[in-house]
Design a protein around this motif. Sequence first.
Motif, PDB file in Angstrom:
ATOM      1  N   GLN A  44       0.579  -1.241  -0.134  1.00 12.47           N
ATOM      2  CA  GLN A  44      -0.049  -0.017   0.133  1.00 12.47           C
ATOM      3  C   GLN A  44       0.800   1.247  -0.116  1.00 12.47           C
ATOM      4  OE1 GLN A  44      -2.498  -0.481   3.485  1.00 12.47           O
ATOM      5  NE2 GLN A  44      -3.800  -1.826   2.381  1.00 12.47           N
ATOM      6  N   THR A  45       2.289   0.927   0.483  1.00  7.80           N
ATOM      7  CA  THR A  45       3.122   2.295   0.268  1.00  7.80           C
ATOM      8  C   THR A  45       4.141   2.170  -0.692  1.00  7.80           C
ATOM      9  OG1 THR A  45       4.292   1.407   2.332  1.00  7.80           O
ATOM     10  CG2 THR A  45       2.492   2.654   2.747  1.00  7.80           C
ATOM     11  N   ASN A  46       5.009   3.146  -0.495  1.00  2.28           N
ATOM     12  CA  ASN A  46       6.186   3.032  -1.394  1.00  2.28           C
ATOM     13  C   ASN A  46       7.638   2.988  -0.640  1.00  2.28           C
ATOM     14  OD1 ASN A  46       4.955   4.022  -3.758  1.00  2.28           O
ATOM     15  ND2 ASN A  46       4.902   6.178  -2.767  1.00  2.28           N
ATOM     16  N   PHE A  47       7.202   2.137   0.708  1.00  4.87           N
ATOM     17  CA  PHE A  47       8.265   1.721   1.465  1.00  4.87           C
ATOM     18  C   PHE A  47       8.788   0.153   1.450  1.00  4.87           C
ATOM     19  CE2 PHE A  47       6.606   5.428   4.270  1.00  4.87           C
ATOM     20  CZ  PHE A  47       7.765   6.112   3.830  1.00  4.87           C
ATOM     21  N   SER A  48       9.826  -0.171   1.793  1.00  4.79           N
ATOM     22  CA  SER A  48      10.099  -1.562   1.737  1.00  4.79           C
ATOM     23  C   SER A  48       9.755  -2.061   2.891  1.00  4.79           C
ATOM     24  CB  SER A  48      11.617  -1.988   1.328  1.00  4.79           C
ATOM     25  OG  SER A  48      12.256  -1.310   2.477  1.00  4.79           O
ATOM     26  N   LYS A  49       9.964  -3.413   3.151  1.00  6.53           N
ATOM     27  CA  LYS A  49       9.425  -4.074   4.441  1.00  6.53           C
ATOM     28  C   LYS A  49      10.666  -3.617   5.523  1.00  6.53           C
ATOM     29  CE  LYS A  49       7.708  -8.021   4.132  1.00  6.53           C
ATOM     30  NZ  LYS A  49       7.598  -9.645   4.100  1.00  6.53           N
ATOM     31  N   ARG A  50      11.692  -3.533   5.158  1.00  5.24           N
ATOM     32  CA  ARG A  50      13.027  -3.138   6.182  1.00  5.24           C
ATOM     33  C   ARG A  50      12.711  -1.682   6.422  1.00  5.24           C
ATOM     34  NH1 ARG A  50      15.296  -5.766   9.614  1.00  5.24           N
ATOM     35  NH2 ARG A  50      15.954  -7.134   8.164  1.00  5.24           N
ATOM     36  N   VAL A 111       2.383   6.028   8.313  1.00  4.53           N
ATOM     37  CA  VAL A 111       3.126   5.601   7.189  1.00  4.53           C
ATOM     38  C   VAL A 111       2.527   5.858   5.726  1.00  4.53           C
ATOM     39  CG1 VAL A 111       4.532   3.965   8.386  1.00  4.53           C
ATOM     40  CG2 VAL A 111       2.554   3.286   7.088  1.00  4.53           C
ATOM     41  N   THR A 112       1.083   5.786   5.750  1.00  2.00           N
ATOM     42  CA  THR A 112       0.591   6.281   4.567  1.00  2.00           C
ATOM     43  C   THR A 112       0.760   7.631   3.997  1.00  2.00           C
ATOM     44  OG1 THR A 112      -1.167   4.633   4.802  1.00  2.00           O
ATOM     45  CG2 THR A 112      -1.848   6.342   3.425  1.00  2.00           C
ATOM     46  N   LEU A 117       4.285  11.896   1.174  1.00  2.00           N
ATOM     47  CA  LEU A 117       5.218  13.103   1.216  1.00  2.00           C
ATOM     48  C   LEU A 117       6.440  12.703   0.908  1.00  2.00           C
ATOM     49  CD1 LEU A 117       3.825  14.323   4.850  1.00  2.00           C
ATOM     50  CD2 LEU A 117       3.400  15.502   2.513  1.00  2.00           C
ATOM     51  N   LEU A 118       7.199  11.531   1.093  1.00  4.41           N
ATOM     52  CA  LEU A 118       8.420  11.156   0.749  1.00  4.41           C
ATOM     53  C   LEU A 118       8.469  10.732  -0.616  1.00  4.41           C
ATOM     54  CD1 LEU A 118       9.767   9.827   4.173  1.00  4.41           C
ATOM     55  CD2 LEU A 118      10.135  12.204   3.102  1.00  4.41           C
ATOM     56  N   ARG A 119       7.597   9.656  -0.947  1.00  4.04           N
ATOM     57  CA  ARG A 119       7.942   8.932  -2.115  1.00  4.04           C
ATOM     58  C   ARG A 119       6.715   9.134  -3.365  1.00  4.04           C
ATOM     59  NH1 ARG A 119      11.292   4.537  -0.035  1.00  4.04           N
ATOM     60  NH2 ARG A 119      12.947   5.776   0.987  1.00  4.04           N
ATOM     61  N   GLY A 120       5.610   9.789  -2.833  1.00  5.25           N
ATOM     62  CA  GLY A 120       4.589   9.980  -3.844  1.00  5.25           C
ATOM     63  C   GLY A 120       5.004  10.815  -4.978  1.00  5.25           C
ATOM     64  N   THR A 121       4.112  10.873  -6.011  1.00  9.94           N
ATOM     65  CA  THR A 121       4.296  11.712  -7.153  1.00  9.94           C
ATOM     66  C   THR A 121       4.027  13.394  -6.759  1.00  9.94           C
ATOM     67  OG1 THR A 121       1.828  11.637  -7.783  1.00  9.94           O
ATOM     68  CG2 THR A 121       3.440   9.718  -8.508  1.00  9.94           C
ATOM     69  N   ASN A 203      10.170  27.387  -6.792  1.00  7.27           N
ATOM     70  CA  ASN A 203      10.306  27.182  -5.453  1.00  7.27           C
ATOM     71  C   ASN A 203       9.732  26.182  -4.697  1.00  7.27           C
ATOM     72  OD1 ASN A 203      12.354  29.141  -5.640  1.00  7.27           O
ATOM     73  ND2 ASN A 203      10.786  30.898  -4.974  1.00  7.27           N
ATOM     74  N   ILE A 204       8.254  26.050  -5.098  1.00  6.67           N
ATOM     75  CA  ILE A 204       7.514  24.965  -4.586  1.00  6.67           C
ATOM     76  C   ILE A 204       7.877  23.471  -5.024  1.00  6.67           C
ATOM     77  CG2 ILE A 204       4.964  24.114  -4.528  1.00  6.67           C
ATOM     78  CD1 ILE A 204       4.089  26.977  -4.180  1.00  6.67           C
ATOM     79  N   MET A 205       8.173  23.520  -6.338  1.00  8.20           N
ATOM     80  CA  MET A 205       8.710  22.164  -7.064  1.00  8.20           C
ATOM     81  C   MET A 205       9.736  21.784  -6.615  1.00  8.20           C
ATOM     82  SD  MET A 205       5.877  21.495  -8.559  1.00  8.20           S
ATOM     83  CE  MET A 205       6.676  20.096  -9.447  1.00  8.20           C
ATOM     84  N   ARG A 206      10.826  22.756  -6.251  1.00  6.79           N
ATOM     85  CA  ARG A 206      12.022  22.206  -5.423  1.00  6.79           C
ATOM     86  C   ARG A 206      11.877  21.719  -4.125  1.00  6.79           C
ATOM     87  NH1 ARG A 206      14.536  26.772  -8.168  1.00  6.79           N
ATOM     88  NH2 ARG A 206      14.159  28.137  -6.310  1.00  6.79           N
ATOM     89  N   SER A 207      11.042  22.225  -3.283  1.00  8.15           N
ATOM     90  CA  SER A 207      10.715  21.822  -1.976  1.00  8.15           C
ATOM     91  C   SER A 207       9.944  20.517  -2.087  1.00  8.15           C
ATOM     92  CB  SER A 207       9.790  22.740  -1.191  1.00  8.15           C
ATOM     93  OG  SER A 207       8.502  22.798  -1.581  1.00  8.15           O
ATOM     94  N   LEU A 208       9.194  20.273  -2.967  1.00  8.66           N
ATOM     95  CA  LEU A 208       8.757  18.707  -3.179  1.00  8.66           C
ATOM     96  C   LEU A 208       9.758  17.669  -3.610  1.00  8.66           C
ATOM     97  CD1 LEU A 208       5.319  19.365  -5.349  1.00  8.66           C
ATOM     98  CD2 LEU A 208       5.738  19.070  -2.779  1.00  8.66           C
TER      99      LEU A 208
END
Length: 215
Positions: A44-50, A111-112, A117-121, A203-208
């Motif tokens: 469901q997320t963009n994270f690995s099990k570890r 985590v969702t 925020l970290l790995r989404g489009t 600026n906004i796009m860089r912050s993302l």
Amino acid sequence: MGAVVGTLTMQTKQRRPSIDKADDDLEMTMVCHRPEGLDQLEAQTNFSKRELQVLYRGFKNECPSGVVNEETFKQIYSQFFPHGDASTYAHFLFNAFDSAHTGSIKFEDFVTALSILLRGTVTEKLQWTFNLYDINRDGYINKEEMTDIVRAIYDMMGKYTYPVLKNDAPKQHVDAFFQKMDKNRDGVVTLDEFILSCQEDENIMRSLQLFENVI
């Protein structure tokens, strides 16, 4: 955007990975709320099990019961802004994480949101941020809502902000945003207008992109 992501990952990225998967699974059964299985969260997320194991250990360390209420969330969040008052912004942020409106944040909620925020489009990140600003959840951002959020951010940064901010700075900030985002001048900003305006702002796009590989 940086304030949202940076403080949330500051603690979790330093957690030591679990050596034994069985220990993680055992610990998950010992809290009051048992999160969904790691396999399901991985899907469901963009994270690995570890990565999920590391995040879970950090979450459980701060919230042994497996859930966090708003008061605890405010206390944790305020530690990162000792010179300001982060309580109002933490309230808005808590509501954005508590997407089911249960009054508490579970590990799955955490985590969702962090995954987005970290790995989404770019679009997913902007949609999440739009929902943060859309306080009454009516599908629009009005000036009052944006002013409440911006003022909360200014309060959070504190009186030691340099250069010193004027009292009318939040209003000027909001007026400038609405001038740019309210394309049809109807007094509210829609999701489409918000996404388009943000995509046009370098600026906004860089912050993302700053925190895509934080953990």
